[in-house]
Write a protein that holds these residues in place. Structure first.
Motif, PDB file in Angstrom:
ATOM      1  N   THR A 100       0.831  -1.206   0.000  1.00 30.15           N
ATOM      2  CA  THR A 100       0.000   0.000   0.000  1.00 30.15           C
ATOM      3  C   THR A 100       0.864   1.253   0.000  1.00 30.15           C
ATOM      4  OG1 THR A 100      -1.728  -1.220   1.172  1.00 30.15           O
ATOM      5  CG2 THR A 100      -1.875   1.184   1.211  1.00 30.15           C
ATOM      6  N   LEU A 101       1.915   1.258   0.811  1.00 30.08           N
ATOM      7  CA  LEU A 101       2.819   2.412   0.836  1.00 30.08           C
ATOM      8  C   LEU A 101       3.532   2.597  -0.503  1.00 30.08           C
ATOM      9  CD1 LEU A 101       4.373   2.172   4.402  1.00 30.08           C
ATOM     10  CD2 LEU A 101       2.799   3.910   3.533  1.00 30.08           C
ATOM     11  N   ALA A 102       3.950   1.500  -1.122  1.00 30.15           N
ATOM     12  CA  ALA A 102       4.621   1.585  -2.423  1.00 30.15           C
ATOM     13  C   ALA A 102       3.656   2.112  -3.482  1.00 30.15           C
ATOM     14  CB  ALA A 102       5.165   0.218  -2.829  1.00 30.15           C
ATOM     15  N   MET A 103       2.408   1.691  -3.410  1.00 30.11           N
ATOM     16  CA  MET A 103       1.404   2.183  -4.362  1.00 30.11           C
ATOM     17  C   MET A 103       1.185   3.679  -4.161  1.00 30.11           C
ATOM     18  SD  MET A 103      -0.532   1.356  -6.826  1.00 30.11           S
ATOM     19  CE  MET A 103      -2.044   1.738  -7.657  1.00 30.11           C
ATOM     20  N   TYR A 104       1.078   4.110  -2.913  1.00 29.46           N
ATOM     21  CA  TYR A 104       0.903   5.542  -2.627  1.00 29.46           C
ATOM     22  C   TYR A 104       2.101   6.343  -3.162  1.00 29.46           C
ATOM     23  CZ  TYR A 104       1.041   9.966  -0.220  1.00 29.46           C
ATOM     24  OH  TYR A 104       1.138  11.295   0.042  1.00 29.46           O
ATOM     25  N   GLN A 105       3.297   5.875  -2.872  1.00 27.48           N
ATOM     26  CA  GLN A 105       4.494   6.593  -3.312  1.00 27.48           C
ATOM     27  C   GLN A 105       4.561   6.679  -4.843  1.00 27.48           C
ATOM     28  OE1 GLN A 105       7.452   4.276  -1.294  1.00 27.48           O
ATOM     29  NE2 GLN A 105       7.367   5.519   0.559  1.00 27.48           N
ATOM     30  N   PRO A 157       8.314   2.123 -11.673  1.00 32.33           N
ATOM     31  CA  PRO A 157       7.687   1.560 -10.472  1.00 32.33           C
ATOM     32  C   PRO A 157       8.505   0.460  -9.811  1.00 32.33           C
ATOM     33  CG  PRO A 157       6.694   0.602 -12.402  1.00 32.33           C
ATOM     34  CD  PRO A 157       7.710   1.594 -12.891  1.00 32.33           C
ATOM     35  N   LYS A 158       9.796   0.695  -9.568  1.00 30.41           N
ATOM     36  CA  LYS A 158      10.675  -0.344  -9.027  1.00 30.41           C
ATOM     37  C   LYS A 158      10.178  -0.898  -7.691  1.00 30.41           C
ATOM     38  CE  LYS A 158      14.935   1.311 -11.122  1.00 30.41           C
ATOM     39  NZ  LYS A 158      16.257   1.884 -10.874  1.00 30.41           N
ATOM     40  N   GLU A 159       9.919  -0.010  -6.721  1.00 23.94           N
ATOM     41  CA  GLU A 159       9.504  -0.466  -5.392  1.00 23.94           C
ATOM     42  C   GLU A 159       8.124  -1.121  -5.449  1.00 23.94           C
ATOM     43  OE1 GLU A 159       9.442  -1.479  -1.475  1.00 23.94           O
ATOM     44  OE2 GLU A 159      11.142  -0.862  -2.696  1.00 23.94           O
ATOM     45  N   ALA A 194       8.539  -4.536  -6.915  1.00 21.85           N
ATOM     46  CA  ALA A 194       9.153  -5.445  -5.937  1.00 21.85           C
ATOM     47  C   ALA A 194       8.124  -5.936  -4.932  1.00 21.85           C
ATOM     48  CB  ALA A 194      10.304  -4.744  -5.219  1.00 21.85           C
ATOM     49  N   GLN A 195       7.242  -5.042  -4.481  1.00 24.67           N
ATOM     50  CA  GLN A 195       6.216  -5.428  -3.516  1.00 24.67           C
ATOM     51  C   GLN A 195       5.170  -6.349  -4.150  1.00 24.67           C
ATOM     52  OE1 GLN A 195       6.340  -4.994  -0.288  1.00 24.67           O
ATOM     53  NE2 GLN A 195       8.241  -3.862  -0.510  1.00 24.67           N
ATOM     54  N   VAL A 196       4.819  -6.096  -5.409  1.00 26.75           N
ATOM     55  CA  VAL A 196       3.878  -6.981  -6.114  1.00 26.75           C
ATOM     56  C   VAL A 196       4.490  -8.368  -6.248  1.00 26.75           C
ATOM     57  CG1 VAL A 196       2.771  -7.443  -8.344  1.00 26.75           C
ATOM     58  CG2 VAL A 196       2.631  -5.164  -7.350  1.00 26.75           C
ATOM     59  N   CYS A 197       5.782  -8.437  -6.589  1.00 29.68           N
ATOM     60  CA  CYS A 197       6.454  -9.730  -6.749  1.00 29.68           C
ATOM     61  C   CYS A 197       6.504 -10.518  -5.438  1.00 29.68           C
ATOM     62  CB  CYS A 197       7.864  -9.538  -7.299  1.00 29.68           C
ATOM     63  SG  CYS A 197       7.886  -9.026  -9.027  1.00 29.68           S
ATOM     64  N   LYS A 198       6.564  -9.817  -4.299  1.00 27.72           N
ATOM     65  CA  LYS A 198       6.544 -10.509  -3.012  1.00 27.72           C
ATOM     66  C   LYS A 198       5.190 -11.152  -2.755  1.00 27.72           C
ATOM     67  CE  LYS A 198      10.017  -7.717  -0.663  1.00 27.72           C
ATOM     68  NZ  LYS A 198      10.266  -6.733   0.399  1.00 27.72           N
ATOM     69  N   LYS A 199       4.130 -10.524  -3.236  1.00 24.22           N
ATOM     70  CA  LYS A 199       2.771 -11.046  -3.042  1.00 24.22           C
ATOM     71  C   LYS A 199       2.405 -12.075  -4.116  1.00 24.22           C
ATOM     72  CE  LYS A 199       1.531  -8.045   0.237  1.00 24.22           C
ATOM     73  NZ  LYS A 199       1.227  -8.402   1.581  1.00 24.22           N
ATOM     74  N   ALA A 200       2.930 -11.886  -5.318  1.00 21.61           N
ATOM     75  CA  ALA A 200       2.605 -12.774  -6.444  1.00 21.61           C
ATOM     76  C   ALA A 200       3.895 -13.103  -7.182  1.00 21.61           C
ATOM     77  CB  ALA A 200       1.603 -12.097  -7.365  1.00 21.61           C
TER      78      ALA A 200
END
Length: 105
Positions: free
Chosen positions: A48-53, A68-70, A73-79
């Motif tokens: 959520t924070l990465a999406m906001y940023q 959208p690097k960060e 990276a966060q999407v890849c952790k979830k999927a």
């Protein structure tokens, strides 16, 4: 998908409010005859924070190119399926992104 989400004012405002810990958000729907709902949000998660940023950077940048690097990276952790930079359907990215943010609530 990300360009479309960046042009969704309600999403940007909700994420702006959600990034503050222990925020209460009032959700009103003028189309429905429902009472406004107050929702207390906990500390937002990393996706959520990465999406906001990312959305903030897209709105405020003057350089024209945003990566959208960060967020990626966060999407890849979830999927895990998005690792490796292979071609994916945009609707799958949207589903994993929104489901991942909802799971962090």
């Amino acid at each position: 998908i990300l360009q479309n989400l960046s042009q969704t004012p309600v999403l940007r405002e909700l994420l702006k409010e959600a990034k503050m810990p222990d925020t209460t958000v009032k959700i009103e729907s003028p189309e429905l005859s429902m009472e406004p709902q107050l929702i207390k949000l906990d500390q937002p998660g990393p996706l959520t924070l990465a999406m906001y940023q990312f959305l903030t950077e897209m709105q405020e940048t003057k350089k024209g190119v945003v990566t959208p690097k960060e967020l990626f990276a966060q999407v890849c952790k979830k999927a895990i399926r998005f690792k490796g930079y292979q071609q994916q359907d945009s609707h799958e990215l949207l589903r994993y992104l929104l489901d991942g943010m909802r799971a962090e609530e």
